[in-house]
Enzyme design. Structure first.
Site, PDB file in Angstrom:
ATOM      1  N   LYS A 152       0.843  -1.207   0.000  1.00 14.23           N
ATOM      2  CA  LYS A 152       0.000   0.000   0.000  1.00 14.23           C
ATOM      3  C   LYS A 152       0.877   1.256   0.000  1.00 14.23           C
ATOM      4  CE  LYS A 152      -0.290  -0.185   5.073  1.00 14.23           C
ATOM      5  NZ  LYS A 152      -1.134  -0.577   6.216  1.00 14.23           N
ATOM      6  N   TYR A 166      16.927  29.579   9.214  1.00 11.93           N
ATOM      7  CA  TYR A 166      15.700  30.264   9.638  1.00 11.93           C
ATOM      8  C   TYR A 166      15.623  30.399  11.157  1.00 11.93           C
ATOM      9  CZ  TYR A 166      13.487  29.897   5.032  1.00 11.93           C
ATOM     10  OH  TYR A 166      13.158  30.031   3.708  1.00 11.93           O
ATOM     11  N   MET A 186      12.775  23.687   3.436  1.00 14.03           N
ATOM     12  CA  MET A 186      12.029  22.879   2.465  1.00 14.03           C
ATOM     13  C   MET A 186      12.973  22.079   1.555  1.00 14.03           C
ATOM     14  SD  MET A 186       9.292  24.094  -0.414  1.00 14.03           S
ATOM     15  CE  MET A 186       8.284  25.006   0.747  1.00 14.03           C
TER      16      MET A 186
END
Ligand code: PLP
Length: 347
Positions: free
Chosen positions: A35, A244, A292
């Site tokens: 799955k 950041y 990211m």
């Protein structure tokens, strides 16, 4: 080559399948759960490799996943669908010969109406309260269901990764109570259940994560490596910050490498600051926040900075990275995303 490389060892996955199969008696079938695109690893390649290794039954969550696996495997293998027989999916189930695991009376009716001659299995709830016929529903429907000949009667354990948890024995008892005396194949164990011992094995086991090198199967071979190119290196002076939120401040001159993958690639933000990546056998701590597309790493301990650093590999398991992020290996694997250069071995 800016993209990180995800190397998938299909031989290791097949070896893990064989090792799990060897933990059960010969007459117990070992299926494969593929799955969620085989836990993010690639269901087409994984299913094909496992079919060559001898796996005959496959499990997916959704009918559309089953259609894709059928396309790859051809007509022979059994492909079971955990979601059961959902509205609007009768045609897909029938045309791809997928076996829905019916989980409630409404699904039973839908199946009897829309696909009366089509094979099915039954999913029972033995206490997890997630999917499956409740004991009282099973009592009411059992006669009709068993008369139509389910290929499999199964349930799922809630706490199998904790061998001493009393829930395991409770669910085993409940499963016996609901299914003893029926002449149908039964299944209770996923990876964790296989490790609980023979009384949990019944006729078929359904390992997923153990195939892909994840806990709780401690004996698993690692199935993936993630190598991330170094884009840039700089020396940061005491008092300077990285990334950041100025989340990390240098206390000594520190060589920092910036590598080209981030939380969009499943390197979860929560893994900083605990996560460690590797240059060969040398650990290099992540510093500052994970962005990211980028991770910043303290490479002061290296004589020479290599072209890429390893986030997952022989020294850095999926589960170690997961632990840094306070999650489980399953979530890391299924979060890897589409941006990697994927290399399947053997090619
Ligand atoms: C996901 C799943 C499995 C496989 O579980 P693992 O812990 O990955 O081995 C087996 N059965 C059911 C019902 C599942 O949802």
């Amino acid at each position: 080559m800016g993209a990180a490389r995800l190397t998938i060892d299909l031989d290791a996955i097949c070896a893990n399948w064989r090792a799990l199969d060897a933990l059960t008696d010969n007459e117990v079938e070992t299926a494969a759960v593929v799955k969620a695109d085989a836990y993010g690893i690639g269901a087409a390649r994984v299913a094909k490799a496992l079919a060559e290794a001898g796996a005959k039954s496959y499990f997916v969550a959704l009918a559309e996943e089953g259609v894709a696996v059928r396309d790859v495997l051809g007509d022979l293998p059994d492909i079971y669908v955990f979601a059961g027989h959902m509205e609007g999916e009768s045609d897909a189930l029938v045309s791809a010969r997928l076996i829905p695991l019916l989980n409630a009376p409404d699904q039973m009716s839908r199946h009897a109406t829309n696909a009366p001659a089509h094979p099915f299995g039954v999913q029972l709830d033995t206490g997890m309260n997630r999917l499956g016929f409740e004991p009282s529903e099973w009592n009411d429907c059992k006669g009709e269901l068993l008369e139509s000949g389910p290929l499999l009667v199964m349930s799922h354990l809630a706490c199998a990764d904790e061998p001493d948890h009393p829930m395991n024995a409770r669910q085993l008892d409940a499963f016996h109570g609901m299914t003893d005396g029926i002449s149908r194949r039964r299944s209770l164990a996923a990876t964790g259940g296989i490790l609980l011992g023979p009384e949990y094995h019944f006729d078929l086991t359904r390992p997923g994560v153990g195939l892909y090198g994840g806990q709780p199967f401690g004996g698993a071979l690692p199935a993936i490596c993630i190598d991330v190119p170094v884009i840039q290196t700089r020396t940061v002076q005491p008092g300077e910050t990285v990334g950041y939120g100025n989340a990390w401040t240098a206390v000594a001159p520190t060589k920092v490498a910036t590598i080209s993958a981030g939380y969009a690639d499943g390197l979860l933000r929560a893994a900083a600051p605990e996560a460690v990546v590797f240059a060969g056998n040398t650990p290099c701590p992540v510093v500052g926040r994970i962005s990211m597309d980028l991770v910043t790493v303290d490479v002061s301990g290296l004589h020479e900075v290599p072209a890429s650093l390893q986030v997952i590999g022989p020294n850095a398991s999926v589960d170690a990275f997961a632990e840094a992020a306070d999650t489980i290996g399953y979530e890391i694997l299924t979060s890897l995303g589409a941006r990697y250069e994927r290399v399947y071995l053997p090619q």
